[in-house]
Design a protein around this motif. Sequence first.
Motif, PDB file in Angstrom:
ATOM      1  N   GLY A   3      -0.804 -47.589 -10.598  1.00  0.00           N
ATOM      2  CA  GLY A   3      -0.419 -47.616  -9.192  1.00  0.00           C
ATOM      3  C   GLY A   3       0.282 -46.359  -8.720  1.00  0.00           C
ATOM      4  N   GLU A   4       0.426 -45.344  -9.550  1.00  0.00           N
ATOM      5  CA  GLU A   4       1.093 -44.097  -9.166  1.00  0.00           C
ATOM      6  C   GLU A   4       0.131 -42.931  -9.360  1.00  0.00           C
ATOM      7  N   THR A   5       0.511 -41.807  -8.783  1.00  0.00           N
ATOM      8  CA  THR A   5      -0.268 -40.589  -8.981  1.00  0.00           C
ATOM      9  C   THR A   5       0.299 -39.862 -10.187  1.00  0.00           C
ATOM     10  N   MET A   6      -0.560 -39.406 -11.065  1.00  0.00           N
ATOM     11  CA  MET A   6      -0.109 -38.676 -12.247  1.00  0.00           C
ATOM     12  C   MET A   6       0.483 -37.347 -11.819  1.00  0.00           C
ATOM     13  N   ARG A   7       1.580 -36.978 -12.437  1.00  0.00           N
ATOM     14  CA  ARG A   7       2.202 -35.688 -12.131  1.00  0.00           C
ATOM     15  C   ARG A   7       1.255 -34.548 -12.443  1.00  0.00           C
ATOM     16  N   GLY A   8       1.209 -33.576 -11.506  1.00  0.00           N
ATOM     17  CA  GLY A   8       0.376 -32.405 -11.733  1.00  0.00           C
ATOM     18  C   GLY A   8      -1.086 -32.654 -11.422  1.00  0.00           C
ATOM     19  N   SER A   9      -1.442 -33.873 -11.101  1.00  0.00           N
ATOM     20  CA  SER A   9      -2.836 -34.189 -10.801  1.00  0.00           C
ATOM     21  C   SER A   9      -2.969 -34.510  -9.330  1.00  0.00           C
ATOM     22  N   PHE A  11      -5.621 -36.106  -8.236  1.00  0.00           N
ATOM     23  CA  PHE A  11      -6.559 -37.217  -8.188  1.00  0.00           C
ATOM     24  C   PHE A  11      -5.794 -38.528  -8.029  1.00  0.00           C
ATOM     25  N   PRO A  12      -6.248 -39.371  -7.122  1.00  0.00           N
ATOM     26  CA  PRO A  12      -5.587 -40.663  -6.953  1.00  0.00           C
ATOM     27  C   PRO A  12      -5.748 -41.513  -8.213  1.00  0.00           C
ATOM     28  N   THR A  13      -4.692 -42.234  -8.564  1.00  0.00           N
ATOM     29  CA  THR A  13      -4.749 -43.106  -9.732  1.00  0.00           C
ATOM     30  C   THR A  13      -4.344 -44.536  -9.383  1.00  0.00           C
ATOM     31  N   SER A  14      -4.182 -44.841  -8.094  1.00  0.00           N
ATOM     32  CA  SER A  14      -3.783 -46.178  -7.673  1.00  0.00           C
ATOM     33  C   SER A  14      -4.922 -47.157  -7.906  1.00  0.00           C
ATOM     34  N   THR A  15      -4.530 -48.389  -8.065  1.00  0.00           N
ATOM     35  CA  THR A  15      -5.538 -49.423  -8.280  1.00  0.00           C
ATOM     36  C   THR A  15      -5.735 -50.308  -7.064  1.00  0.00           C
ATOM     37  N   THR A  16      -4.771 -50.358  -6.159  1.00  0.00           N
ATOM     38  CA  THR A  16      -4.950 -51.194  -4.974  1.00  0.00           C
ATOM     39  C   THR A  16      -5.764 -50.425  -3.947  1.00  0.00           C
ATOM     40  N   PRO A  17      -6.678 -51.087  -3.259  1.00  0.00           N
ATOM     41  CA  PRO A  17      -7.549 -50.406  -2.297  1.00  0.00           C
ATOM     42  C   PRO A  17      -6.775 -49.708  -1.180  1.00  0.00           C
ATOM     43  N   ASP A  18      -5.718 -50.326  -0.673  1.00  0.00           N
ATOM     44  CA  ASP A  18      -4.952 -49.699   0.418  1.00  0.00           C
ATOM     45  C   ASP A  18      -4.253 -48.430  -0.056  1.00  0.00           C
ATOM     46  N   SER A  25      -6.917 -40.193   1.714  1.00  0.00           N
ATOM     47  CA  SER A  25      -6.719 -39.594   3.043  1.00  0.00           C
ATOM     48  C   SER A  25      -5.812 -38.376   2.962  1.00  0.00           C
ATOM     49  N   THR A  26      -4.725 -38.529   2.221  1.00  0.00           N
ATOM     50  CA  THR A  26      -3.786 -37.412   2.050  1.00  0.00           C
ATOM     51  C   THR A  26      -4.472 -36.244   1.366  1.00  0.00           C
ATOM     52  N   LEU A  27      -5.206 -36.527   0.304  1.00  0.00           N
ATOM     53  CA  LEU A  27      -5.908 -35.477  -0.432  1.00  0.00           C
ATOM     54  C   LEU A  27      -6.925 -34.763   0.460  1.00  0.00           C
ATOM     55  N   LEU A  28      -7.702 -35.523   1.227  1.00  0.00           N
ATOM     56  CA  LEU A  28      -8.701 -34.929   2.111  1.00  0.00           C
ATOM     57  C   LEU A  28      -8.067 -34.094   3.209  1.00  0.00           C
ATOM     58  N   SER A  29      -6.917 -34.516   3.726  1.00  0.00           N
ATOM     59  CA  SER A  29      -6.262 -33.727   4.777  1.00  0.00           C
ATOM     60  C   SER A  29      -5.737 -32.410   4.212  1.00  0.00           C
ATOM     61  N   VAL A  30      -5.217 -32.439   2.981  1.00  0.00           N
ATOM     62  CA  VAL A  30      -4.735 -31.205   2.344  1.00  0.00           C
ATOM     63  C   VAL A  30      -5.902 -30.258   2.099  1.00  0.00           C
ATOM     64  N   VAL A  31      -7.009 -30.784   1.569  1.00  0.00           N
ATOM     65  CA  VAL A  31      -8.193 -29.960   1.321  1.00  0.00           C
ATOM     66  C   VAL A  31      -8.724 -29.400   2.639  1.00  0.00           C
ATOM     67  N   GLY A  32      -8.749 -30.218   3.680  1.00  0.00           N
ATOM     68  CA  GLY A  32      -9.214 -29.769   4.996  1.00  0.00           C
ATOM     69  C   GLY A  32      -8.352 -28.655   5.560  1.00  0.00           C
ATOM     70  N   GLU A  33      -7.024 -28.770   5.405  1.00  0.00           N
ATOM     71  CA  GLU A  33      -6.114 -27.724   5.881  1.00  0.00           C
ATOM     72  C   GLU A  33      -6.336 -26.422   5.117  1.00  0.00           C
ATOM     73  N   GLU A  34      -6.523 -26.524   3.799  1.00  0.00           N
ATOM     74  CA  GLU A  34      -6.763 -25.329   2.991  1.00  0.00           C
ATOM     75  C   GLU A  34      -8.065 -24.652   3.402  1.00  0.00           C
ATOM     76  N   GLU A  35      -9.106 -25.447   3.640  1.00  0.00           N
ATOM     77  CA  GLU A  35     -10.405 -24.896   4.052  1.00  0.00           C
ATOM     78  C   GLU A  35     -10.286 -24.240   5.430  1.00  0.00           C
ATOM     79  N   GLU A  36      -9.565 -24.898   6.333  1.00  0.00           N
ATOM     80  CA  GLU A  36      -9.367 -24.337   7.673  1.00  0.00           C
ATOM     81  C   GLU A  36      -8.623 -23.001   7.593  1.00  0.00           C
ATOM     82  N   GLU A  37      -7.621 -22.923   6.731  1.00  0.00           N
ATOM     83  CA  GLU A  37      -6.866 -21.676   6.547  1.00  0.00           C
ATOM     84  C   GLU A  37      -7.775 -20.583   5.984  1.00  0.00           C
ATOM     85  N   ARG A  38      -8.631 -20.942   5.020  1.00  0.00           N
ATOM     86  CA  ARG A  38      -9.556 -19.956   4.447  1.00  0.00           C
ATOM     87  C   ARG A  38     -10.515 -19.426   5.503  1.00  0.00           C
TER      88      ARG A  38
END
Length: 163
Positions: A3-9, A11-18, A25-38
């Motif tokens: 149910g937690e995110t591994m440190r340094g990773s 990748f989501p590691t949660s087991t509950t769908p929510d 969502s958080t990961l995709l927004s970070v990737v989107g911001e990085e791509e927009e900056e590039r």
Amino acid sequence: MKGETMRGSSFPTSTTPDKLSEELSTLLSVVGEEEEERQRNFAEALPPEMSLRIFGELDVRSLCQASLTCKRWNRLIEDNDQLWRSHCLTVLAVCRRDVAGDRQEGLSWKVTLVRNYQKSRIKRNWMKGRFSQVLSAEQLPPHSMYPFDVETWGEILEAELER
């Protein structure tokens, strides 16, 4: 660890769908911001050679400002002596002895430019006769003086006599 995110990773590691959905969502927004900056930063998107060609078209002031924009631009600009060479050659036309001396001492083009830029601008103004109509020191505009050597003042006086 369940149910937690591994440190340094990232990748989501949660087991509950929510929770998993939230982490994705958080990961995709970070990737989107990085791509927009590039996409906004052409120096990231282009090969270094192309970025340097673009930087090579800038005047001295713009080149200095660009070097302050981000770390990548700073490294590209500061580490490429040829970007500073062409600007230094314009200074060379006015301050030949000073530039030649600096280069003989092994100074980089950038250091040579920084050491001689202001001097060359002031000398150029004197040589063009910009201050020919000045009758007293009080009439001189700010930043029109520089501690020139005797030979430079001799050049300026000769040019003034020829006018």
